[in-house]
Design an enzyme around this catalytic site. Structure first.
Site, short mmCIF file in Angstrom:
data_model
loop_
_atom_site.label_atom_id
_atom_site.label_comp_id
_atom_site.label_asym_id
_atom_site.label_seq_id
_atom_site.Cartn_x
_atom_site.Cartn_y
_atom_site.Cartn_z
N LYS A 86 58.17 -41.10 48.85
CA LYS A 86 57.26 -42.20 49.23
C LYS A 86 57.11 -42.29 50.75
O LYS A 86 56.01 -42.40 51.27
CB LYS A 86 57.83 -43.51 48.68
N LYS A 129 59.65 -47.04 61.51
CA LYS A 129 60.33 -46.53 60.32
C LYS A 129 59.67 -45.26 59.82
O LYS A 129 60.36 -44.31 59.41
CB LYS A 129 60.34 -47.59 59.21
#
Lengths: 299, 299
Positions: free
Chosen positions: A240, A172
């Site tokens: 983030k 990811k």
């Protein structure tokens, strides 16, 4: 299909994912800080629980879809967290995007209590969650993955065990790194076109037809061409995620100057108050790095 | 369809583009420095000419597909160049990727002789040229575009007039900027995965299924996962193109830090001898920015 499944984190992604599991026949249990998040799921037959601990006590599988690593740790290991109610044999599947190291730490902590853990972050956005076409990248033991796979296939189209614990989060991080660099490229491309007096809508159409075609272009290009930054994917999330990718790179001793530029671009967007704008608002950061225009300029 | 068309520059892109025009019934004239470039086209009925001047003298439209701005200027304005043989009313269409400022200069020079010029760079690669599915981004006067459009539609699927002279090259610069940033993102993503002990082939599969899916990923991802850098698109071409994008940005007073990182990455690849490798070989530049591995490491 009679497994009892819990879902914690019922936002833009989590709600439609949980709804797809309800539709598939799973007996759904939900828990949320805000009662209004529970309502649509309870209306579809889900059982509302008072805490993650209570939810975990009544489930065979618990899925979490929260924001950051600290959120996952709080929901799993915090007061009245999943661990407080879990019996051995429970499987916890975290769909949040968090640092691989945090995922490994949570996995180890749960393993000591006989609870299995999969890191299973997703890509594909809100529409992918609704359509159950997400890409789900899984890290964890193969037998646990095998047990969870039928459930995951109700939420995603591409469901892949990448490797051991944390590997899903590494995939990811790589995915997000590719996306944020593509976004910065588009932001510079559209600003270059505009600054050169060329219609960004025409450029968008040209890019769609050639080697620059991409899902990022389809999702973000029209927003950049129209300067319409309603989310979509909130910029704070990519902010983030690119930091996670940079931290991963530092941890394995890798310089990543492209990711660094993307991180600084998102830092600037946060500084400009763009946290909850669509991620395509990185365009405004690039625009701010441009020579001031004479009044009445065409561009 | 009885128009006499000349084609100069019969390489990986130009040859199949010219062949598509022959198939469409245009009476093709060709000219090349190397006789072996002419042979396949002459075998299909094209007339070989000794120079761009001779070719231009016998044609209604001349297409060029060479490499850099200096090549276009030499073919058009050099000794025995197109301008030396052109009659008023000739249309010159340049498919090369060159600076917008050069395209505008060539257009102005030709206009003074009554010759029309379109900048018409393409995106879509060798396969797109073969399949006539290119994206063609055109700058120039609308009536000239209207006259050229049927011919362009034999080579491309997306054929767009972006704006006035140079606008096609601005769109192409934006296109290439988007592509090289996407490439750098993938290079960092795959290196991060490998350095973290994760199989890049699994990561490739996951990225394909989610929001990171793109034509760049389809074309370059497998090469990065396999570390197979046979071209494809030679890195020297993207190296040239990203420099054009940076020059365009400087000309309009725009900072483009993402493009700068991509340019430096391609500079490093040139320095490492990778000019004629596939552009996906930027992976090796990122790999060289990684902590040395202990011998026998899994990654």
């Amino acid at each position: 299909m009679t497994e009892r499944v819990g879902f914690i984190g019922l936002g833009v992604m989590g709600r439609p994912m949980a709804q797809n599991l309800i539709r598939a026949g799973y007996r759904m249990h939900v828990c949320a800080r805000r009662p209004e998040s529970l309502e649509p799921l309870v209306a579809q037959g889900a059982v509302a629980c008072a805490s993650p601990a209570e939810l975990a006590a009544g489930c065979d599988v618990v899925c979490t879809m929260v924001t950051a690593g600290a959120d996952v740790e709080a929901v799993v290991m915090g007061k009245a967290g999943i661990m407080a109610g879990a019996r051995p044999g429970l499987v916890v599947i975290d769909h949040s995007t968090i640092p691989p190291a945090t995922a490994r730490r949570v996995a180890q902590t749960l393993a000591a209590r006989g609870v299995d853990f999969l890191d299973a972050p997703v890509s594909g956005g809100g529409q992918g969650a609704i359509d159950a076409t997400l890409s789900i990248m899984v890290g964890g033991h193969e037998p646990v993955f095998a047990r969870a796979e039928p459930l995951l296939r109700r939420m995603g189209k591409t469901v892949l065990r990448i490797g051991d614990s944390g590997a899903g989060q590494v995939a990811k991080a790589a995915n997000q790194l590719a996306i944020v660099l593509a976004l910065v490229g588009l932001a510079e491309a559209f600003t270059l076109a505009r600054a050169s007096g060329v219609d960004p809508a025409r450029v968008l159409e040209a890019l769609r037809g050639g080697a620059a075609a991409s899902r990022v272009l389809e999702a973000m290009g029209p927003k950049m061409a129209d300067r319409d930054f309603r989310p979509g994917v909130e910029a704070r999330l990519h902010h983030k995620d690119v930091q996670i990718a940079l931290d991963c790179a530092a941890a394995v001793g890798l310089a990543a100057p492209g990711a660094a530029v993307a991180a600084q671009t998102f830092n600037a967007l946060m500084a400009r108050g763009g946290a909850r704008h669509d991620s395509s608002a990185v365009l405004t950061v690039v625009e701010a790095m441009r020579r001031p225009q004479a009044s009445g300029s065409s561009a």
